[in-house]
Motif scaffolding. Structure first.
Motif, PDB file in Angstrom:
ATOM      1  N   SER A  71       9.357   9.523  -0.804  1.00  0.00           N
ATOM      2  CA  SER A  71       9.635  10.901  -1.181  1.00  0.00           C
ATOM      3  C   SER A  71       8.643  11.861  -0.531  1.00  0.00           C
ATOM      4  CB  SER A  71       9.592  11.037  -2.703  1.00  0.00           C
ATOM      5  OG  SER A  71       9.904  12.347  -3.101  1.00  0.00           O
ATOM      6  N   GLU A  72       7.373  11.487  -0.520  1.00  0.00           N
ATOM      7  CA  GLU A  72       6.361  12.323   0.132  1.00  0.00           C
ATOM      8  C   GLU A  72       6.618  12.428   1.633  1.00  0.00           C
ATOM      9  OE1 GLU A  72       2.493  10.868  -0.929  1.00  0.00           O
ATOM     10  OE2 GLU A  72       2.761  11.414  -3.030  1.00  0.00           O
ATOM     11  N   GLU A  73       6.994  11.322   2.259  1.00  0.00           N
ATOM     12  CA  GLU A  73       7.302  11.347   3.694  1.00  0.00           C
ATOM     13  C   GLU A  73       8.511  12.238   3.967  1.00  0.00           C
ATOM     14  OE1 GLU A  73       8.386   8.377   7.419  1.00  0.00           O
ATOM     15  OE2 GLU A  73       8.027   7.508   5.443  1.00  0.00           O
ATOM     16  N   LEU A  74       9.519  12.129   3.123  1.00  0.00           N
ATOM     17  CA  LEU A  74      10.697  12.973   3.258  1.00  0.00           C
ATOM     18  C   LEU A  74      10.300  14.444   3.128  1.00  0.00           C
ATOM     19  CD1 LEU A  74      13.859  13.263   3.366  1.00  0.00           C
ATOM     20  CD2 LEU A  74      13.709  13.379   0.870  1.00  0.00           C
ATOM     21  N   GLY A  75       9.430  14.748   2.174  1.00  0.00           N
ATOM     22  CA  GLY A  75       8.975  16.120   1.992  1.00  0.00           C
ATOM     23  C   GLY A  75       8.290  16.678   3.233  1.00  0.00           C
ATOM     24  N   ARG A  76       7.428  15.875   3.835  1.00  0.00           N
ATOM     25  CA  ARG A  76       6.750  16.311   5.062  1.00  0.00           C
ATOM     26  C   ARG A  76       7.769  16.557   6.181  1.00  0.00           C
ATOM     27  NH1 ARG A  76       3.148  12.345   3.267  1.00  0.00           N
ATOM     28  NH2 ARG A  76       4.040  10.801   4.678  1.00  0.00           N
ATOM     29  N   LEU A  77       8.758  15.686   6.279  1.00  0.00           N
ATOM     30  CA  LEU A  77       9.780  15.817   7.307  1.00  0.00           C
ATOM     31  C   LEU A  77      10.604  17.090   7.097  1.00  0.00           C
ATOM     32  CD1 LEU A  77      11.392  14.736   9.700  1.00  0.00           C
ATOM     33  CD2 LEU A  77      12.705  13.356   8.082  1.00  0.00           C
ATOM     34  N   VAL A  78      11.041  17.340   5.882  1.00  0.00           N
ATOM     35  CA  VAL A  78      11.841  18.528   5.586  1.00  0.00           C
ATOM     36  C   VAL A  78      11.026  19.792   5.865  1.00  0.00           C
ATOM     37  CG1 VAL A  78      12.965  19.834   3.730  1.00  0.00           C
ATOM     38  CG2 VAL A  78      13.375  17.376   3.955  1.00  0.00           C
ATOM     39  N   ARG A  79       9.772  19.782   5.488  1.00  0.00           N
ATOM     40  CA  ARG A  79       8.900  20.939   5.740  1.00  0.00           C
ATOM     41  C   ARG A  79       8.756  21.167   7.248  1.00  0.00           C
ATOM     42  NH1 ARG A  79       8.165  25.235   3.095  1.00  0.00           N
ATOM     43  NH2 ARG A  79       8.319  26.153   5.127  1.00  0.00           N
ATOM     44  N   ARG A  80       8.638  20.080   8.015  1.00  0.00           N
ATOM     45  CA  ARG A  80       8.524  20.189   9.476  1.00  0.00           C
ATOM     46  C   ARG A  80       9.811  20.756  10.078  1.00  0.00           C
ATOM     47  NH1 ARG A  80       6.509  15.047  11.323  1.00  0.00           N
ATOM     48  NH2 ARG A  80       8.652  14.349  11.212  1.00  0.00           N
ATOM     49  N   LEU A  81      10.962  20.369   9.548  1.00  0.00           N
ATOM     50  CA  LEU A  81      12.229  20.918  10.036  1.00  0.00           C
ATOM     51  C   LEU A  81      12.237  22.434   9.868  1.00  0.00           C
ATOM     52  CD1 LEU A  81      14.774  18.343   8.579  1.00  0.00           C
ATOM     53  CD2 LEU A  81      14.075  18.575  10.964  1.00  0.00           C
ATOM     54  N   ALA A  82      11.780  22.907   8.732  1.00  0.00           N
ATOM     55  CA  ALA A  82      11.748  24.344   8.475  1.00  0.00           C
ATOM     56  C   ALA A  82      10.701  25.039   9.339  1.00  0.00           C
ATOM     57  CB  ALA A  82      11.476  24.602   6.996  1.00  0.00           C
ATOM     58  N   ASP A  83       9.512  24.466   9.417  1.00  0.00           N
ATOM     59  CA  ASP A  83       8.399  25.111  10.141  1.00  0.00           C
ATOM     60  C   ASP A  83       8.529  25.022  11.652  1.00  0.00           C
ATOM     61  OD1 ASP A  83       7.234  25.766   7.726  1.00  0.00           O
ATOM     62  OD2 ASP A  83       5.841  24.067   7.744  1.00  0.00           O
ATOM     63  N   ASP A  84       8.675  23.821  12.167  1.00  0.00           N
ATOM     64  CA  ASP A  84       8.630  23.606  13.612  1.00  0.00           C
ATOM     65  C   ASP A  84       9.960  23.885  14.316  1.00  0.00           C
ATOM     66  OD1 ASP A  84       6.065  22.803  13.063  1.00  0.00           O
ATOM     67  OD2 ASP A  84       6.426  20.679  13.443  1.00  0.00           O
ATOM     68  N   TRP A  85      11.057  23.631  13.645  1.00  0.00           N
ATOM     69  CA  TRP A  85      12.353  23.791  14.289  1.00  0.00           C
ATOM     70  C   TRP A  85      13.027  25.097  13.900  1.00  0.00           C
ATOM     71  CZ3 TRP A  85      15.041  18.350  13.865  1.00  0.00           C
ATOM     72  CH2 TRP A  85      14.215  17.394  14.463  1.00  0.00           C
ATOM     73  N   GLY A  86      12.399  25.867  13.009  1.00  0.00           N
ATOM     74  CA  GLY A  86      12.976  27.138  12.591  1.00  0.00           C
ATOM     75  C   GLY A  86      14.284  26.979  11.849  1.00  0.00           C
ATOM     76  N   MET A  87      14.445  25.856  11.197  1.00  0.00           N
ATOM     77  CA  MET A  87      15.691  25.546  10.518  1.00  0.00           C
ATOM     78  C   MET A  87      15.613  25.975   9.053  1.00  0.00           C
ATOM     79  SD  MET A  87      17.438  21.801  10.204  1.00  0.00           S
ATOM     80  CE  MET A  87      17.557  21.680  11.981  1.00  0.00           C
ATOM     81  N   ALA A  88      16.639  26.634   8.576  1.00  0.00           N
ATOM     82  CA  ALA A  88      16.726  26.946   7.151  1.00  0.00           C
ATOM     83  C   ALA A  88      17.179  25.686   6.427  1.00  0.00           C
ATOM     84  CB  ALA A  88      17.721  28.075   6.908  1.00  0.00           C
ATOM     85  N   VAL A  89      16.584  25.418   5.273  1.00  0.00           N
ATOM     86  CA  VAL A  89      16.924  24.224   4.503  1.00  0.00           C
ATOM     87  C   VAL A  89      17.252  24.646   3.083  1.00  0.00           C
ATOM     88  CG1 VAL A  89      16.114  21.990   3.657  1.00  0.00           C
ATOM     89  CG2 VAL A  89      15.369  22.799   5.905  1.00  0.00           C
ATOM     90  N   LEU A  90      18.423  24.246   2.607  1.00  0.00           N
ATOM     91  CA  LEU A  90      18.811  24.442   1.216  1.00  0.00           C
ATOM     92  C   LEU A  90      18.845  23.055   0.598  1.00  0.00           C
ATOM     93  CD1 LEU A  90      19.864  26.106  -1.175  1.00  0.00           C
ATOM     94  CD2 LEU A  90      22.159  25.722  -0.272  1.00  0.00           C
ATOM     95  N   MET A  91      18.024  22.867  -0.430  1.00  0.00           N
ATOM     96  CA  MET A  91      17.870  21.534  -1.011  1.00  0.00           C
ATOM     97  C   MET A  91      18.138  21.596  -2.517  1.00  0.00           C
ATOM     98  SD  MET A  91      14.546  19.013  -0.827  1.00  0.00           S
ATOM     99  CE  MET A  91      13.426  20.054  -1.714  1.00  0.00           C
ATOM    100  N   ILE A  92      18.987  20.718  -2.971  1.00  0.00           N
ATOM    101  CA  ILE A  92      19.211  20.516  -4.396  1.00  0.00           C
ATOM    102  C   ILE A  92      18.443  19.249  -4.741  1.00  0.00           C
ATOM    103  CG2 ILE A  92      20.912  20.153  -6.226  1.00  0.00           C
ATOM    104  CD1 ILE A  92      21.292  22.769  -4.496  1.00  0.00           C
TER     105      ILE A  92
END
Length: 168
Positions: A71-92
């Motif tokens: 879960s922590e690894e997934l969190g880091r990955l999702v945060r990187r998608l938003a930060d580094d790739w400029g991707m908007a993320v909507l998460m439930i």
């Protein structure tokens, strides 16, 4: 490969974009998707979603079935998608610690009714105020950066339904 072909590209073309995730799947290339661990299934699903370069990534309970470290690894990955790739993320997500750690904005739903909305700190303050008004004990969520795998397992139960968003 199937998802790449659907969007008129190939894994080879998109490899640089998904390499940090895809490389972790390489040792399991001979396995069927159903035989992968929960964390590896989530990574495979992310590769499939990312190969067509979405502007917005929608994640429905991405940490379901994952252990604390996954879960922590997934969190880091999702945060990187938003930060580094400029991707908007909507998460439930029902993992309140994960939501509070990685999201810029959080909306909390209780049986479909929004009961809090704002930054993680604002939502935490709102939750404490709602609990005080209702004369219920406050279930404090640890602020970002203080979570550890061993502490996560003893965290209080999340509300009946919660959601978070992360975008840049």
């Amino acid at each position: 490969r199937f998802f790449a072909s659907v969007f008129g590209t190939t894994v080879a073309v998109e490899r640089s974009r998904i390499a940090p995730i895809y490389d972790q799947l390489a040792p399991f290339g001979a396995r069927r998707a159903g035989a992968l661990s929960g964390g590896m299934k989530q990574k495979l699903a992310l590769c499939c979603a990312l190969v067509h370069r979405p502007a917005i990534l929608l994640l429905d309970e991405p940490a379901a079935g994952l252990d604390g470290s996954e879960s922590e690894e997934l969190g880091r990955l999702v945060r990187r998608l938003a930060d580094d790739w400029g991707m908007a993320v909507l998460m439930i997500e029902h993992d309140v610690s994960l939501v509070m750690d990685i999201c810029d904005r959080v909306s909390v739903l209780d049986f479909g009714r929004k009961i809090a909305d704002g930054t993680p700190a604002e939502v935490q303050r709102e939750a404490a105020e709602i609990a005080r008004i209702n004369n219920k004990p406050t279930k404090k969520v640890r602020p970002a950066g203080l979570r550890t795998a061993s502490r996560r397992s003893s965290s209080p139960a999340p509300p009946a339904s919660s959601g978070g968003t992360s975008s840049r």
